[in-house]
Design a protein around this motif. Structure first.
Motif, short mmCIF file in Angstrom:
data_model
loop_
_atom_site.label_atom_id
_atom_site.label_comp_id
_atom_site.label_asym_id
_atom_site.label_seq_id
_atom_site.Cartn_x
_atom_site.Cartn_y
_atom_site.Cartn_z
N LEU A 52 3.93 12.71 7.90
CA LEU A 52 3.55 11.30 7.95
C LEU A 52 4.77 10.39 8.11
O LEU A 52 4.65 9.28 8.65
N GLU A 53 5.91 10.84 7.63
CA GLU A 53 7.12 10.02 7.78
C GLU A 53 7.41 9.74 9.26
O GLU A 53 7.89 8.66 9.61
N ASP A 54 7.11 10.70 10.13
CA ASP A 54 7.33 10.49 11.56
C ASP A 54 6.28 9.56 12.16
O ASP A 54 6.57 8.77 13.06
N ARG A 55 5.06 9.63 11.64
CA ARG A 55 3.98 8.79 12.17
C ARG A 55 4.14 7.33 11.74
O ARG A 55 3.76 6.41 12.47
N PHE A 56 4.70 7.11 10.55
CA PHE A 56 4.86 5.75 10.03
C PHE A 56 6.34 5.47 9.74
O PHE A 56 6.77 5.41 8.58
N PRO A 57 7.14 5.30 10.79
CA PRO A 57 8.60 5.18 10.58
C PRO A 57 9.00 3.91 9.83
O PRO A 57 10.12 3.83 9.31
N VAL A 107 0.85 -1.19 0.00
CA VAL A 107 0.00 0.00 0.00
C VAL A 107 0.89 1.24 0.00
O VAL A 107 1.79 1.36 0.83
N GLY A 108 0.63 2.15 -0.93
CA GLY A 108 1.41 3.39 -1.01
C GLY A 108 0.52 4.61 -0.87
O GLY A 108 -0.50 4.72 -1.54
N TRP A 109 0.88 5.49 0.04
CA TRP A 109 0.15 6.77 0.19
C TRP A 109 0.84 7.80 -0.69
O TRP A 109 2.09 7.91 -0.68
N MET A 110 0.05 8.59 -1.39
CA MET A 110 0.62 9.57 -2.32
C MET A 110 -0.31 10.75 -2.48
O MET A 110 -1.51 10.65 -2.19
N PRO A 111 0.20 11.88 -2.99
CA PRO A 111 -0.69 12.99 -3.33
C PRO A 111 -1.49 12.61 -4.58
O PRO A 111 -1.05 11.77 -5.37
N PRO A 112 -2.63 13.25 -4.80
CA PRO A 112 -3.36 13.00 -6.05
C PRO A 112 -2.73 13.79 -7.20
O PRO A 112 -1.75 14.51 -7.01
N MET A 113 -3.28 13.63 -8.39
CA MET A 113 -2.94 14.47 -9.54
C MET A 113 -1.51 14.30 -10.01
O MET A 113 -0.84 15.27 -10.36
N ASN A 114 -0.99 13.07 -10.01
CA ASN A 114 0.31 12.85 -10.64
C ASN A 114 0.31 11.47 -11.27
O ASN A 114 -0.64 10.71 -11.11
#
Length: 413
Positions: free
Chosen positions: A135-140, A36-43
């Motif tokens: 988010l990098e800190d929340r999901f190390p 699962v990958g979290w990403m910004p939309p529109m790319n």
């Protein structure tokens, strides 16, 4: 009392099931071990994810759903308790509050799975980039990919920008291959990009039918944009948009409008209030219909040519440039053109506390509308996410007076 936000397009009534199916798919992916990958939309990353059988998740898009379902106020409280100012973007505060609150507690009908991958594209508005740093800190444990896309105005994109963006797309593919063990099938990618291009063509056709008088659907049904954010590159998006296009076309050709007697055609500038899209219908009691808006313009980008990677690179460079990273001069051109194309009588400027980039320049555009096209406008103070920054009484007072003025101007009052 809030105006009801009911869907009038038959095809759009399937949207709730489509939304539910997407988030179920996200949770099931995590349970089945699918990365699962979290990403910004529109790319262009979304098409690569679908082509590599990876699961994309969009925290920015999750925020409007939280607003619509009433989760946002709790998320804001948590984010503010963590020290994030109420003056920051509502999308940012919502997702930060969610990952530190409801996501840990569970118990909501819809939810996000934890990410295996975090993708920050380096483009777009500042909050869109800062969300992923936080988010990098929340999901190390998540693996991180930071792209380095240049911030270039759409009209200034040149070949060397595209070549650099192409190199970043290949770097992303290498990163995904190494971290997930999955290889990209380029024939599959061509198929996915072809579907994404079909969806963009359908989207543009749907928007074009709104130029008809009366307009076959209004901004209150703009939630159909969900498929352009989350499902680009899938057959599901093409099938859904084909249904919408066919219904909208039939309504336009048979002169079936949103309301029985459309007298005033309106344009909405800025992101709509996701916590109450029914507000966009409130003009209808005075025979006004919001027939066009700023926010839907970025989904018609074509993905053409023989090279799908280059097509995705161009999309990544252009998408944000058409919404939040655009000069005031260009925004003014786009709004004035839309007002001519859609035969607009009046413009509603949403002075959006949560989105300074899109709000900036509204006074210049307002002046140009009056001087060059003779189109009046009104400013509404609000926020696309945080209802605390919105006054229903102010909205009603200003919009009703505005509608009276527009109808008087047209000899209807």
């Amino acid at each position: 009392m809030r105006p009801p936000s009911q869907k009038r397009l038959q095809a759009a009534k399937a949207l709730n099931q489509l939304v539910l199916r997407f988030y179920q798919e996200c949770l099931e992916a995590r349970a089945k071990g699918k990365p699962v990958g979290w990403m910004p939309p529109m790319n262009g990353a979304i098409e690569i994810f679908y082509a590599m059988d990876l699961q994309p998740v969009f925290p920015e898009n999750w925020s409007p759903l939280c607003a619509a379902f009433g989760y946002a106020p709790q998320n804001f409280r948590i984010a503010e308790a963590l020290g994030y100012s109420r003056d920051l973007c509502g999308y940012l505060r919502n997702i930060i509050g969610y990952v530190h609150g409801l996501m840990k507690e569970g118990g909501t009908p819809l939810a996000l799975p934890e990410p295996d991958l975090l993708l920050s594209f380096g483009g777009g508005c500042v909050p869109a980039m800062k969300i992923f740093h936080i988010l990098e800190d929340r999901f190390p444990e998540a693996r991180i990919f930071s792209a380095d896309l240049p911030q270039v105005a759409a009209e200034q994109v040149q070949d060397h920008h595209v070549r650099y963006a192409v190199s970043e797309m290949y770097r992303l593919i290498d990163f995904l291959t190494k971290t997930t063990g999955k290889k990209l099938d380029y024939d599959r990618l061509k198929e996915v990009v072809g579907l994404s291009n079909q969806a963009s063509i359908l989207w543009e056709e749907i928007m074009a039918y709104r130029r008809y008088i009366p307009s076959p659907f209004s901004a209150a049904e703009i939630g159909i944009m969900f498929v352009m954010v989350t499902r680009q590159g899938t057959r599901e998006a093409v099938d859904f948009l084909t249904q919408v296009r066919d219904e909208v076309a039939a309504r336009a050709e048979n002169k079936i409008g949103v309301i029985e007697e459309e007298q005033v055609r309106l344009f909405w500038d800025n992101i709509p209030p996701w916590y109450n899209l029914g507000l966009l219908k409130s003009f209808e009691k005075m025979n006004g219909v919001v027939v066009a808006e700023t926010y839907s313009s970025a989904w018609s980008i074509r993905l053409e040519g023989d090279d799908p990677i280059e097509a995705l690179a161009r999309k990544s460079l252009l998408s944000y440039s058409l919404v939040s990273c655009v000069s005031i001069k260009k925004r003014k051109e786009m709004v004035l053109k839309a007002c001519r194309d859609y035969v607009i009588d009046g413009v509603v400027f949403h002075r959006n506390k949560s989105c300074a980039p899109i709000t900036l320049g509204q006074m210049d555009i307002k002046r140009a509308l009056e001087e060059e096209l003779g189109i009046p406008s009104v400013i509404i103070d609000g926020d696309h996410m945080d209802e605390r920054n919105f006054s229903l009484a102010q909205f009603q007072t200003r919009t009703e007076a505005f509608m009276e003025m527009l109808k008087h101007k047209k000899g209807l009052w």
